[in-house]
Design a protein around this motif. Structure first.
Motif, short mmCIF file in Angstrom:
data_model
loop_
_atom_site.label_atom_id
_atom_site.label_comp_id
_atom_site.label_asym_id
_atom_site.label_seq_id
_atom_site.Cartn_x
_atom_site.Cartn_y
_atom_site.Cartn_z
N SER A 81 -6.77 13.14 4.11
CA SER A 81 -6.66 11.91 3.38
C SER A 81 -5.18 12.65 2.67
O SER A 81 -4.21 11.04 2.17
CB SER A 81 -7.24 11.72 1.66
N THR A 82 -4.80 13.60 2.42
CA THR A 82 -3.75 13.89 2.39
C THR A 82 -2.57 13.63 3.25
O THR A 82 -1.55 13.09 3.57
CB THR A 82 -3.21 15.14 1.76
N GLY A 112 10.10 7.39 -10.74
CA GLY A 112 9.12 7.06 -11.02
C GLY A 112 8.26 6.77 -9.03
O GLY A 112 6.90 6.20 -9.59
N ILE A 113 9.00 7.16 -8.38
CA ILE A 113 8.13 6.71 -7.08
C ILE A 113 6.97 7.28 -6.55
O ILE A 113 5.99 7.25 -5.84
CB ILE A 113 8.69 6.85 -5.91
N ARG A 114 6.92 8.77 -7.58
CA ARG A 114 5.75 9.84 -7.42
C ARG A 114 4.22 9.72 -8.44
O ARG A 114 3.62 9.74 -7.92
CB ARG A 114 6.19 11.06 -8.29
N ASN A 115 5.07 8.41 -9.13
CA ASN A 115 3.71 7.61 -9.65
C ASN A 115 3.08 6.42 -9.65
O ASN A 115 1.99 6.00 -9.61
CB ASN A 115 3.80 7.02 -11.18
N LEU A 116 3.96 6.25 -7.85
CA LEU A 116 2.99 4.89 -6.89
C LEU A 116 1.58 5.29 -6.20
O LEU A 116 1.56 6.15 -6.36
CB LEU A 116 4.16 4.32 -5.48
N PRO A 117 1.05 3.85 -5.92
CA PRO A 117 0.00 4.15 -6.27
C PRO A 117 -0.35 4.50 -4.02
O PRO A 117 0.79 3.57 -3.74
CB PRO A 117 -1.12 2.63 -5.96
N GLY A 118 -0.96 5.34 -3.91
CA GLY A 118 -0.89 5.56 -2.16
C GLY A 118 0.41 6.89 -1.93
O GLY A 118 -0.07 7.40 -1.37
N ALA A 119 1.60 6.78 -2.61
CA ALA A 119 2.38 7.86 -2.49
C ALA A 119 2.53 9.15 -3.02
O ALA A 119 1.56 9.61 -3.10
CB ALA A 119 3.88 7.75 -3.36
N VAL A 120 2.08 10.08 -1.51
CA VAL A 120 1.77 11.44 -1.36
C VAL A 120 3.82 12.35 -1.12
O VAL A 120 4.10 12.47 -0.29
CB VAL A 120 1.12 11.80 -0.35
N ILE A 121 4.10 12.93 -2.38
CA ILE A 121 5.38 13.16 -2.19
C ILE A 121 5.30 14.52 -2.22
O ILE A 121 5.91 15.66 -3.08
CB ILE A 121 6.27 12.29 -3.63
#
Length: 166
Positions: A81-82, A112-121
């Motif tokens: 998943s990662t 804020g992009i770190r909190n977007l659903p599905g985003a793996v930063i």
């Protein structure tokens, strides 16, 4: 006479606008074939194996939809998943997840992009480009750190580089 001028003007306008509209309604794009996506994933997996890492690797198309997922037998259960999340994030933002990590640190505008659903930063997600166009992305997870994940992803892309040029 003015009706005739209007008719000629209408015909000329339709002749120039009609074809432009037809061209704008369809989009043509390049994308990785399933076979090339599998070659990329295998090369990334082999690269990590040669370094002693058990990983998962995901290859997505230009829209972030998974084409290939490979998981080495001892890779952690979180790695598929990662890896998929890293690949999706790279494709979605059209940039590497390492760059996204750097530009989204606390105090920065892009935090804020770190909190977007599905985003793996987290490092390890790279875009795949051919002829200046995005054709997919790859994500690797399971090596000790994002930089090691990214090195394996880069090796996968380099393994198919000659097939990407068109």
């Amino acid at each position: 006479m003015s009706f005739r001028r209007l008719s000629v003007a209408t015909i000329l306008l339709a002749a120039f606008v009609g074809p432009m509209r037809a061209e704008e309604t369809l989009v043509t794009y390049k994308s990785l074939s399933p076979e090339l996506a599998l070659d990329l994933a295998r090369a990334a997996l082999d690269s990590c194996r040669s370094r002693g890492y058990q990983i998962a690797v995901a290859v997505v198309d230009r829209f972030g939809i998974t084409q290939v997922m490979l998981r080495d037998r001892f890779a952690g259960s979180h790695t598929p998943s990662t890896a998929s999340g890293k690949a999706w994030t790279a494709a979605s933002f059209k940039t590497s997840t390492t760059e996204l990590n750097a530009m989204s640190q606390p105090g920065m505008m892009q935090l804020g992009i770190r909190n977007l659903p599905g985003a793996v930063i987290i490092g390890g997600g790279l875009v795949v480009e051919a002829g200046g166009s995005l054709v997919g992305a790859v994500g690797v997870s399971g090596a000790p750190g994002g930089d090691a994940d990214e090195a394996c992803a880069k090796a996968g892309i380099e393994a198919i580089r000659d097939k990407l040029e068109f």
